[in-house]
Scaffold this motif. Structure first.
Motif, PDB file in Angstrom:
ATOM      1  N   VAL A 245     -37.113 -56.667 -63.680  1.00 52.66           N
ATOM      2  CA  VAL A 245     -36.755 -57.800 -64.536  1.00 52.66           C
ATOM      3  C   VAL A 245     -38.037 -58.388 -65.101  1.00 52.66           C
ATOM      4  CG1 VAL A 245     -36.629 -59.330 -62.531  1.00 52.66           C
ATOM      5  CG2 VAL A 245     -35.546 -60.009 -64.655  1.00 52.66           C
ATOM      6  N   PHE A 246     -38.008 -58.648 -66.400  1.00 54.23           N
ATOM      7  CA  PHE A 246     -39.132 -59.238 -67.115  1.00 54.23           C
ATOM      8  C   PHE A 246     -38.731 -60.623 -67.606  1.00 54.23           C
ATOM      9  CE2 PHE A 246     -41.848 -55.554 -67.375  1.00 54.23           C
ATOM     10  CZ  PHE A 246     -40.968 -54.487 -67.294  1.00 54.23           C
ATOM     11  N   LEU A 247     -39.650 -61.580 -67.448  1.00 50.83           N
ATOM     12  CA  LEU A 247     -39.386 -62.951 -67.878  1.00 50.83           C
ATOM     13  C   LEU A 247     -40.429 -63.383 -68.901  1.00 50.83           C
ATOM     14  CD1 LEU A 247     -37.902 -65.667 -67.596  1.00 50.83           C
ATOM     15  CD2 LEU A 247     -39.372 -66.153 -65.624  1.00 50.83           C
ATOM     16  N   ASN A 248     -39.985 -63.804 -70.065  1.00 49.89           N
ATOM     17  CA  ASN A 248     -40.861 -64.292 -71.132  1.00 49.89           C
ATOM     18  C   ASN A 248     -40.520 -65.753 -71.361  1.00 49.89           C
ATOM     19  OD1 ASN A 248     -42.056 -65.019 -73.588  1.00 49.89           O
ATOM     20  ND2 ASN A 248     -41.861 -62.956 -74.427  1.00 49.89           N
ATOM     21  N   LYS A 249     -41.276 -66.628 -70.706  1.00 52.42           N
ATOM     22  CA  LYS A 249     -40.949 -68.055 -70.757  1.00 52.42           C
ATOM     23  C   LYS A 249     -41.156 -68.656 -72.137  1.00 52.42           C
ATOM     24  CE  LYS A 249     -43.323 -68.913 -66.867  1.00 52.42           C
ATOM     25  NZ  LYS A 249     -43.268 -67.676 -66.057  1.00 52.42           N
ATOM     26  N   SER A 250     -42.124 -68.182 -72.872  1.00 54.35           N
ATOM     27  CA  SER A 250     -42.365 -68.743 -74.204  1.00 54.35           C
ATOM     28  C   SER A 250     -41.202 -68.431 -75.147  1.00 54.35           C
ATOM     29  CB  SER A 250     -43.678 -68.213 -74.791  1.00 54.35           C
ATOM     30  OG  SER A 250     -43.619 -66.810 -74.941  1.00 54.35           O
ATOM     31  N   ALA A 251     -40.589 -67.276 -74.964  1.00 49.86           N
ATOM     32  CA  ALA A 251     -39.454 -66.885 -75.803  1.00 49.86           C
ATOM     33  C   ALA A 251     -38.121 -67.265 -75.167  1.00 49.86           C
ATOM     34  CB  ALA A 251     -39.490 -65.378 -76.059  1.00 49.86           C
TER      35      ALA A 251
ATOM     36  N   SER B 298     -39.618 -68.597 -61.213  1.00 46.84           N
ATOM     37  CA  SER B 298     -40.190 -69.160 -62.428  1.00 46.84           C
ATOM     38  C   SER B 298     -41.695 -68.937 -62.535  1.00 46.84           C
ATOM     39  CB  SER B 298     -39.902 -70.662 -62.493  1.00 46.84           C
ATOM     40  OG  SER B 298     -40.454 -71.310 -61.364  1.00 46.84           O
ATOM     41  N   ILE B 299     -42.354 -68.595 -61.420  1.00 44.79           N
ATOM     42  CA  ILE B 299     -43.814 -68.442 -61.453  1.00 44.79           C
ATOM     43  C   ILE B 299     -44.236 -67.007 -61.745  1.00 44.79           C
ATOM     44  CG2 ILE B 299     -44.172 -70.393 -59.917  1.00 44.79           C
ATOM     45  CD1 ILE B 299     -44.655 -68.381 -57.662  1.00 44.79           C
ATOM     46  N   LYS B 300     -43.268 -66.132 -61.873  1.00 49.79           N
ATOM     47  CA  LYS B 300     -43.590 -64.727 -62.132  1.00 49.79           C
ATOM     48  C   LYS B 300     -43.145 -64.329 -63.526  1.00 49.79           C
ATOM     49  CE  LYS B 300     -43.515 -62.833 -57.460  1.00 49.79           C
ATOM     50  NZ  LYS B 300     -42.997 -61.746 -56.618  1.00 49.79           N
ATOM     51  N   ASP B 301     -43.676 -63.215 -64.021  1.00 46.62           N
ATOM     52  CA  ASP B 301     -43.179 -62.687 -65.283  1.00 46.62           C
ATOM     53  C   ASP B 301     -42.587 -61.288 -65.121  1.00 46.62           C
ATOM     54  OD1 ASP B 301     -46.578 -62.207 -66.536  1.00 46.62           O
ATOM     55  OD2 ASP B 301     -45.473 -61.188 -64.945  1.00 46.62           O
ATOM     56  N   LYS B 302     -42.645 -60.782 -63.895  1.00 54.61           N
ATOM     57  CA  LYS B 302     -42.086 -59.450 -63.655  1.00 54.61           C
ATOM     58  C   LYS B 302     -41.734 -59.321 -62.179  1.00 54.61           C
ATOM     59  CE  LYS B 302     -43.510 -54.557 -63.750  1.00 54.61           C
ATOM     60  NZ  LYS B 302     -44.614 -53.635 -64.089  1.00 54.61           N
ATOM     61  N   ASN B 303     -40.618 -58.658 -61.908  1.00 57.03           N
ATOM     62  CA  ASN B 303     -40.265 -58.326 -60.533  1.00 57.03           C
ATOM     63  C   ASN B 303     -39.602 -56.953 -60.529  1.00 57.03           C
ATOM     64  OD1 ASN B 303     -40.026 -58.631 -57.755  1.00 57.03           O
ATOM     65  ND2 ASN B 303     -37.993 -59.550 -57.914  1.00 57.03           N
ATOM     66  N   GLU B 304     -40.029 -56.132 -59.597  1.00 57.67           N
ATOM     67  CA  GLU B 304     -39.567 -54.748 -59.578  1.00 57.67           C
ATOM     68  C   GLU B 304     -38.940 -54.415 -58.229  1.00 57.67           C
ATOM     69  OE1 GLU B 304     -42.742 -52.234 -60.743  1.00 57.67           O
ATOM     70  OE2 GLU B 304     -41.581 -50.395 -60.683  1.00 57.67           O
ATOM     71  N   ASP B 305     -37.838 -53.669 -58.283  1.00 56.30           N
ATOM     72  CA  ASP B 305     -37.187 -53.232 -57.056  1.00 56.30           C
ATOM     73  C   ASP B 305     -36.574 -51.866 -57.308  1.00 56.30           C
ATOM     74  OD1 ASP B 305     -34.524 -54.560 -54.882  1.00 56.30           O
ATOM     75  OD2 ASP B 305     -35.871 -52.855 -54.682  1.00 56.30           O
ATOM     76  N   GLY B 306     -37.330 -50.839 -56.959  1.00 54.60           N
ATOM     77  CA  GLY B 306     -36.844 -49.480 -57.182  1.00 54.60           C
ATOM     78  C   GLY B 306     -36.699 -49.187 -58.660  1.00 54.60           C
ATOM     79  N   ARG B 307     -35.482 -48.798 -59.067  1.00 52.63           N
ATOM     80  CA  ARG B 307     -35.253 -48.461 -60.471  1.00 52.63           C
ATOM     81  C   ARG B 307     -35.055 -49.704 -61.355  1.00 52.63           C
ATOM     82  NH1 ARG B 307     -30.728 -46.320 -61.660  1.00 52.63           N
ATOM     83  NH2 ARG B 307     -29.582 -46.906 -59.766  1.00 52.63           N
ATOM     84  N   PHE B 308     -35.008 -50.864 -60.741  1.00 45.63           N
ATOM     85  CA  PHE B 308     -34.695 -52.092 -61.474  1.00 45.63           C
ATOM     86  C   PHE B 308     -35.939 -52.970 -61.622  1.00 45.63           C
ATOM     87  CE2 PHE B 308     -30.175 -51.372 -61.316  1.00 45.63           C
ATOM     88  CZ  PHE B 308     -29.995 -50.619 -60.173  1.00 45.63           C
TER      89      PHE B 308
ATOM     90  N   HIS C  24     -36.583 -65.826 -72.700  1.00 44.20           N
ATOM     91  CA  HIS C  24     -35.881 -64.544 -72.713  1.00 44.20           C
ATOM     92  C   HIS C  24     -36.212 -63.767 -71.456  1.00 44.20           C
ATOM     93  CE1 HIS C  24     -34.189 -60.869 -74.506  1.00 44.20           C
ATOM     94  NE2 HIS C  24     -35.212 -60.250 -73.948  1.00 44.20           N
ATOM     95  N   LEU C  25     -35.208 -63.129 -70.912  1.00 44.97           N
ATOM     96  CA  LEU C  25     -35.486 -62.188 -69.841  1.00 44.97           C
ATOM     97  C   LEU C  25     -34.679 -60.918 -70.046  1.00 44.97           C
ATOM     98  CD1 LEU C  25     -33.834 -63.072 -66.438  1.00 44.97           C
ATOM     99  CD2 LEU C  25     -33.296 -64.327 -68.490  1.00 44.97           C
ATOM    100  N   SER C  26     -35.157 -59.857 -69.427  1.00 47.26           N
ATOM    101  CA  SER C  26     -34.483 -58.581 -69.584  1.00 47.26           C
ATOM    102  C   SER C  26     -34.488 -57.832 -68.264  1.00 47.26           C
ATOM    103  CB  SER C  26     -35.149 -57.746 -70.682  1.00 47.26           C
ATOM    104  OG  SER C  26     -36.500 -57.493 -70.360  1.00 47.26           O
ATOM    105  N   LEU C  27     -33.490 -57.000 -68.105  1.00 43.42           N
ATOM    106  CA  LEU C  27     -33.355 -56.134 -66.936  1.00 43.42           C
ATOM    107  C   LEU C  27     -33.477 -54.695 -67.411  1.00 43.42           C
ATOM    108  CD1 LEU C  27     -32.580 -55.650 -63.919  1.00 43.42           C
ATOM    109  CD2 LEU C  27     -30.193 -55.558 -64.702  1.00 43.42           C
ATOM    110  N   HIS C  28     -34.433 -53.971 -66.830  1.00 43.46           N
ATOM    111  CA  HIS C  28     -34.632 -52.574 -67.162  1.00 43.46           C
ATOM    112  C   HIS C  28     -34.164 -51.712 -65.994  1.00 43.46           C
ATOM    113  CE1 HIS C  28     -37.859 -53.181 -70.487  1.00 43.46           C
ATOM    114  NE2 HIS C  28     -37.054 -54.228 -70.413  1.00 43.46           N
ATOM    115  N   ILE C  29     -33.415 -50.678 -66.308  1.00 41.14           N
ATOM    116  CA  ILE C  29     -32.953 -49.733 -65.291  1.00 41.14           C
ATOM    117  C   ILE C  29     -33.455 -48.353 -65.703  1.00 41.14           C
ATOM    118  CG2 ILE C  29     -30.969 -48.801 -64.044  1.00 41.14           C
ATOM    119  CD1 ILE C  29     -29.340 -51.224 -65.002  1.00 41.14           C
ATOM    120  N   VAL C  30     -34.324 -47.790 -64.848  1.00 43.01           N
ATOM    121  CA  VAL C  30     -34.907 -46.486 -65.156  1.00 43.01           C
ATOM    122  C   VAL C  30     -35.007 -45.637 -63.894  1.00 43.01           C
ATOM    123  CG1 VAL C  30     -36.887 -45.253 -66.132  1.00 43.01           C
ATOM    124  CG2 VAL C  30     -36.327 -47.537 -66.961  1.00 43.01           C
ATOM    125  N   PRO C  31     -34.497 -44.397 -63.871  1.00 46.42           N
ATOM    126  CA  PRO C  31     -33.594 -43.857 -64.886  1.00 46.42           C
ATOM    127  C   PRO C  31     -32.173 -44.337 -64.649  1.00 46.42           C
ATOM    128  CG  PRO C  31     -33.959 -42.252 -63.145  1.00 46.42           C
ATOM    129  CD  PRO C  31     -34.774 -43.461 -62.782  1.00 46.42           C
TER     130      PRO C  31
END
Lengths: 116, 109
Positions: free
Chosen positions: B64-70, B52-62, B72-79
């Motif tokens: 996750v972004f956290l937008n507490k005001s909205a 809850s204290i972070k807004d982004k966490n990255e692990d290789g191609r993955f 909303h969170l999202s998972l990005h996979i690239v590529p």
């Protein structure tokens, strides 16, 4: 391989019957969780045990019961089965009694129950 | 009571492109979020988490972004790779875990 073993993999039974699903947690894990996944639904938490004691209860029907034995394996008993009980039943385990960032859940491959 | 909503039941992405899976939640009180991945005939497996204290966490191609005001969170996979084809669950965590309904991701060659 998560290390969590569930048996049987498949179970077909008739309405009104009673079945028992079995789960062996990962070695060293003290907590066992049971989840139900109906068709195209998310996983619904049923019940949790920690070191033999019931720790938390979710949306578990009164017809369902569970227990965790001294060797830490767990059984989920489903009785007076109805057609709507057909689902995938997952067991998960964790080291601690509270799922947290340091202790994610490890899931078995599930038991698919079909009630006809 | 907490609700976790994954509004897209399915998503189809070209191999090599970015996959973005979204999740909305209702209760502002939480300790962390998790993403689990599930292949057919297997149980869910833990993929990535964010506290809850972070807004982004990255692990290789993955990532996750956290937008507490909205809320909303999202998972990005690239590529995105064909092996990423699976059902992805967003999971809210605070003493208990609440699973979203899942998004089926298909990566096309």
């Amino acid at each position: 391989d998560s290390g969590v073993t569930q048996t049987p993999k498949h179970l077909i039974t008739a309405t009104g019957q009673r079945v028992t699903l079995r789960c062996s947690p990962r070695s060293g894990d003290l907590s066992v969780y049971w989840y139900q996944q109906s068709l195209d639904q998310g996983l619904q938490f049923l019940i949790q045990y920690y070191n033999g004691e019931e720790r938390a209860k979710g949306n578990i029907l009164e017809r369902f019961s569970a227990q965790q034995f001294p060797d830490l394996h767990s059984e989920l008993n489903l009785s007076s089965l109805e057609l709507g009980d057909s689902a995938l039943y997952f067991c998960a385990s964790s080291v601690t009694g509270i799922a947290n960032l340091g202790s994610p859940l490890h899931f078995g491959n599930g038991t698919r129950l079909t009630v006809t | 009571d907490q609700q976790v909503k994954q509004n897209s039941p399915s998503l189809s992405v070209q191999e090599g492109r970015i996959s973005i899976l979204n999740c909305d939640y209702t209760n502002s009180m939480f300790d962390y979020f998790l993403w689990y991945k599930k292949y057919p005939a297997e149980g869910p497996t833990f993929l990535i988490s964010i506290s809850s204290i972070k807004d982004k966490n990255e692990d290789g191609r993955f990532t996750v972004f956290l937008n507490k005001s909205a809320k909303h969170l999202s998972l990005h996979i690239v590529p995105s790779q064909p092996g990423d084809s699976a059902v992805y669950f967003c999971v809210w965590g605070a003493q208990k875990l609440v699973f979203g309904q899942g998004t089926r991701l298909t990566i096309n060659p």
